[in-house]
Design a protein around this motif. Structure first.
Motif, PDB file in Angstrom:
ATOM      1  N   ASN A 240       0.822  -1.219   0.000  1.00 42.47           N
ATOM      2  CA  ASN A 240       0.000   0.000   0.000  1.00 42.47           C
ATOM      3  C   ASN A 240       0.852   1.264   0.000  1.00 42.47           C
ATOM      4  OD1 ASN A 240      -3.049  -0.342   0.096  1.00 42.47           O
ATOM      5  ND2 ASN A 240      -2.292  -2.011   1.388  1.00 42.47           N
ATOM      6  N   ILE A 241       1.990   1.194   0.686  1.00 46.03           N
ATOM      7  CA  ILE A 241       2.897   2.360   0.658  1.00 46.03           C
ATOM      8  C   ILE A 241       3.444   2.528  -0.761  1.00 46.03           C
ATOM      9  CG2 ILE A 241       5.063   3.325   1.544  1.00 46.03           C
ATOM     10  CD1 ILE A 241       4.395   1.853   4.235  1.00 46.03           C
ATOM     11  N   ALA A 242       3.753   1.400  -1.410  1.00 41.01           N
ATOM     12  CA  ALA A 242       4.246   1.479  -2.799  1.00 41.01           C
ATOM     13  C   ALA A 242       3.183   2.117  -3.688  1.00 41.01           C
ATOM     14  CB  ALA A 242       4.601   0.079  -3.303  1.00 41.01           C
ATOM     15  N   PHE A 243       1.933   1.757  -3.457  1.00 38.94           N
ATOM     16  CA  PHE A 243       0.829   2.318  -4.245  1.00 38.94           C
ATOM     17  C   PHE A 243       0.771   3.842  -4.078  1.00 38.94           C
ATOM     18  CE2 PHE A 243      -3.902   3.282  -4.013  1.00 38.94           C
ATOM     19  CZ  PHE A 243      -4.046   3.471  -5.376  1.00 38.94           C
ATOM     20  N   VAL A 244       0.795   4.317  -2.822  1.00 40.61           N
ATOM     21  CA  VAL A 244       0.706   5.778  -2.640  1.00 40.61           C
ATOM     22  C   VAL A 244       2.000   6.470  -3.100  1.00 40.61           C
ATOM     23  CG1 VAL A 244      -1.104   5.862  -0.882  1.00 40.61           C
ATOM     24  CG2 VAL A 244       1.262   5.640  -0.155  1.00 40.61           C
ATOM     25  N   ASN A 245       3.119   5.756  -3.042  1.00 45.36           N
ATOM     26  CA  ASN A 245       4.365   6.343  -3.571  1.00 45.36           C
ATOM     27  C   ASN A 245       4.235   6.569  -5.078  1.00 45.36           C
ATOM     28  OD1 ASN A 245       5.989   6.766  -1.333  1.00 45.36           O
ATOM     29  ND2 ASN A 245       6.818   4.692  -1.335  1.00 45.36           N
ATOM     30  N   GLU A 246       3.677   5.590  -5.775  1.00 47.91           N
ATOM     31  CA  GLU A 246       3.506   5.768  -7.230  1.00 47.91           C
ATOM     32  C   GLU A 246       2.508   6.877  -7.518  1.00 47.91           C
ATOM     33  OE1 GLU A 246       2.939   1.868  -9.299  1.00 47.91           O
ATOM     34  OE2 GLU A 246       4.747   2.593 -10.300  1.00 47.91           O
ATOM     35  N   LEU A 247       1.421   6.913  -6.742  1.00 45.68           N
ATOM     36  CA  LEU A 247       0.442   8.001  -6.930  1.00 45.68           C
ATOM     37  C   LEU A 247       1.105   9.351  -6.682  1.00 45.68           C
ATOM     38  CD1 LEU A 247      -2.859   6.824  -5.189  1.00 45.68           C
ATOM     39  CD2 LEU A 247      -2.340   6.892  -7.630  1.00 45.68           C
ATOM     40  N   ALA A 248       1.914   9.410  -5.615  1.00 48.58           N
ATOM     41  CA  ALA A 248       2.572  10.673  -5.246  1.00 48.58           C
ATOM     42  C   ALA A 248       3.413  11.179  -6.419  1.00 48.58           C
ATOM     43  CB  ALA A 248       3.451  10.465  -4.017  1.00 48.58           C
ATOM     44  N   TYR A 275       0.888   6.469   3.799  1.00 45.98           N
ATOM     45  CA  TYR A 275       1.494   7.709   3.339  1.00 45.98           C
ATOM     46  C   TYR A 275       2.760   7.459   2.520  1.00 45.98           C
ATOM     47  CZ  TYR A 275      -1.861   9.967   6.362  1.00 45.98           C
ATOM     48  OH  TYR A 275      -3.040  10.385   6.916  1.00 45.98           O
ATOM     49  N   PRO A 276       2.974   8.334   1.528  1.00 47.02           N
ATOM     50  CA  PRO A 276       4.194   8.179   0.726  1.00 47.02           C
ATOM     51  C   PRO A 276       5.409   8.673   1.505  1.00 47.02           C
ATOM     52  CG  PRO A 276       2.971  10.121   0.020  1.00 47.02           C
ATOM     53  CD  PRO A 276       2.159   9.483   1.104  1.00 47.02           C
ATOM     54  N   GLY A 277       6.594   8.390   1.000  1.00 52.00           N
ATOM     55  CA  GLY A 277       7.793   8.852   1.686  1.00 52.00           C
ATOM     56  C   GLY A 277       9.060   8.459   0.958  1.00 52.00           C
ATOM     57  N   VAL A 312       9.256  -0.308  -6.295  1.00 54.32           N
ATOM     58  CA  VAL A 312       8.805   1.095  -6.186  1.00 54.32           C
ATOM     59  C   VAL A 312       9.378   1.709  -4.896  1.00 54.32           C
ATOM     60  CG1 VAL A 312       6.812   2.600  -5.790  1.00 54.32           C
ATOM     61  CG2 VAL A 312       6.666   0.774  -7.500  1.00 54.32           C
ATOM     62  N   ASN A 313       9.200   1.004  -3.789  1.00 51.48           N
ATOM     63  CA  ASN A 313       9.662   1.575  -2.514  1.00 51.48           C
ATOM     64  C   ASN A 313      11.183   1.766  -2.497  1.00 51.48           C
ATOM     65  OD1 ASN A 313       7.106   1.844  -1.561  1.00 51.48           O
ATOM     66  ND2 ASN A 313       7.088  -0.108  -0.453  1.00 51.48           N
ATOM     67  N   GLU A 314      11.888   0.852  -3.157  1.00 45.24           N
ATOM     68  CA  GLU A 314      13.351   0.980  -3.174  1.00 45.24           C
ATOM     69  C   GLU A 314      13.822   2.085  -4.121  1.00 45.24           C
ATOM     70  OE1 GLU A 314      14.642  -3.076  -3.851  1.00 45.24           O
ATOM     71  OE2 GLU A 314      13.837  -3.668  -1.899  1.00 45.24           O
ATOM     72  N   SER A 315      12.915   2.567  -4.992  1.00 47.39           N
ATOM     73  CA  SER A 315      13.322   3.640  -5.917  1.00 47.39           C
ATOM     74  C   SER A 315      13.101   5.030  -5.304  1.00 47.39           C
ATOM     75  CB  SER A 315      12.524   3.533  -7.220  1.00 47.39           C
ATOM     76  OG  SER A 315      11.186   3.974  -6.993  1.00 47.39           O
TER      77      SER A 315
END
Ligand SMILES: NC(=O)c1ccc[n+]([C@@H]2O[C@H](COP(=O)([O-])OP(=O)(O)OC[C@H]3O[C@@H](n4cnc5c(N)ncnc54)[C@H](O)[C@@H]3O)[C@@H](O)[C@H]2O)c1
Length: 457
Positions: A240-248, A275-277, A312-315
């Protein structure tokens, strides 16, 4: 007196209530030490066993090592005074005399993201030699579903048929779910899962944990299902964090503030906000996703969404650097030879912990560009982190600074006044990767502001 697995139900209750049941916790780190202290505080004599001699010496000197765990300082003092808790580096002093052996050993991953169960395996071998028949082993560490059934049991049993799980020792799991920085609170609040090799063992574990903790204990059909639940909850978060990171990153491009989107989205009854970060770190989430992927690989299953989520999260550290680059372009300055101040290196707010923190990737990438990197983190003052001597106070740290990058949303950074930053800095570039700064206030203060998922205003 009979060992725990041989006791009748009333003997067990009596033994728990009279404080006769002996417990040892192997691995007294972030999770194991508070666990051991809670067991001791419930009246059960508890021994902490750890290979870290410095940690054990600290405990012997009466120093509580986890200063950022509210509530445990006092419990530590009490149980030491009442002689309910001791610590040792010698496993042979604890295991043979204990009824219950809790394993809170690390389960990290190697540099290729392969889960590493070597601590559990090596202690498993020691248990084979040291376990008194009739004892109970409980694994609290986070492990892949199937690790107890397929690996650990046979390691403890060994090849000499001295021990047989379910016959002369019990084994089960009670996966740990507490959050660093609020472990006592979580121990009193979060339900726990209990899975075991058989119903008898599960019932015994449940009785003991009921005595120590006030939370609901959820029965699981076996160890592997309990471990699957534990991993599922954390992998859910990672994805889910990866999802909001991509949306962000998408919204940033068209001037939509992802924080506004999330604040409104969470008013819908079935939306669970994440939340994204700058990235997802710590000893749990990234590792747990790789544990799940390892499970899929082992049994020839597929889990594409977890793989994509991880990438995604690692990028995200790279994206933070891109935002910073953009800020430098607007300031018409080179990032090379500039001074960048990183605010926060912990992998999450308000804890002193840098395990797998995305801050490390950001620091390394900046160093590789020839940027001078400074670090200010209220939990890491005047110490050495990633080869950098950290700053002691924020005001001094801001002098000669060309850009500030908020990487961790520590409480102190929520209160940062944009004008305070812009008046102290040499070049007023601010990158907020955690959505803690009001971007209109930042603009008013003449900061060159880039917020992750915020878009330019
Ligand atoms: N920290 C968290 O947020 C958290 C939350 C839930 C679950 N967990 C899980 O709990 C387990 C423990 O994690 P942690 O964060 O407490 O780890 P940690 O690294 O803080 O503590 C582990 C301790 O085990 C000791 N140790 C290592 N090998 C040993 C050995 N062979 N014999 C004796 N002691 C040994 C280490 O010295 C260390 O003190 C892991 O499986 C982790 O995934 C952690």
């Amino acid at each position: 007196m009979a060992k725990i697995m041989e006791m009748s139900s009333s003997e067990l209750v009596q033994s728990i209530q009279s404080g006769n049941l002996k417990v040892c916790v192997i691995g007294i780190g972030r999770i194991g030490l508070p666990t051991a202290l809670s067991f001791a505080n419930s009246g059960l004599p508890t021994m902490g066993i750890d290979i870290n001699s410095e940690l054990v010496s600290m405990i012997h000197s009466g120093i509580f090592p986890l200063k950022d765990e509210p509530g445990y300082g006092t419990i530590f003092e009490n149980v030491i005074k009442e002689k309910k808790f001791t610590a040792t580096i010698k496993i042979e002093e604890g295991v043979p005399v204990s009824d219950v052996i809790l394993l809170s050993l690390p389960t990290p991953m190697d540099e290729n993201n392969v889960p590493n169960y070597s601590a559990l395996k090596s202690v498993g071998k020691q248990l084979h030699d040291l376990l008194t028949p009739g004892s109970l082993v409980i694994v609290e560490s986070t492990i892949e579903p199937g690790f107890v059934e397929d690996d650990l049991i046979s390691i403890i049993e060994g090849s000499d048929k001295k021990l047989k799980a379910g016959k002369n020792f019990g084994i089960g799991v009670c996966p740990e779910t507490a959050n660093p920085g609020q472990i006592l609170n979580d121990f009193e609040r979060l339900p726990r899962l209990v899975g075991a090799i058989d119903d008898k063992t599960a019932n015994i574990i449940t009785k003991i944990y009921h005595h120590v903790f006030t939370v609901d204990l959820i029965p699981m059909p076996d160890c592997k299902t309990a471990n699957a639940v534990k991993l599922t909850t954390n992998v859910f978060r990672d994805i889910n964090i990866a999802f909001v990171n991509e949306l962000a990153m998408l919204f940033e491009k068209i001037g939509i503030d992802v924080m506004k989107v999330l604040e409104a989205a969470k008013t819908k009854y079935n939306f669970q906000v994440h939340y994204p970060g700058a990235g997802v770190g710590g000893p749990c989430l990234p590792v747990n996703s790789y544990q799940m992927l390892n499970l899929a690989k082992r049994i020839d299953g597929s889990l594409n969404i977890v793989k994509v989520g991880r990438s995604v999260n690692e990028s995200m550290p790279e994206h933070v650097i891109a935002l910073l680059n953009d800020g430098f372009l607007e300031a018409r300055k080179n990032m090379e030879n500039s001074e960048v101040l990183i605010l926060g290196v912990s992998y999450k707010p308000d804890v002193k912990d840098i395990q797998l923190t995305p801050a490390e990737h950001i620091v390394e990438k900046l160093k590789a560009k020839g940027t001078k990197v400074k670090i200010y983190d209220p939990y890491f003052k005047s110490t050495n982190v990633f080869g950098i001597k950290t700053e002691n106070n924020l005001v001094d740290a801001l002098t000669n600074t060309d850009a500030v990058v908020i990487v961790t949303a520590h409480k102190e950074f929520h209160d940062l006044e944009p004008t305070f930053l812009s008046t102290k800095m040499r070049t007023p570039i601010l990158i907020d990767s955690r959505g803690v700064i009001d971007q209109h206030a930042a603009k008013k203060a003449n900061l060159i502001f880039r917020g992750l998922g915020r878009g330019k205003i």
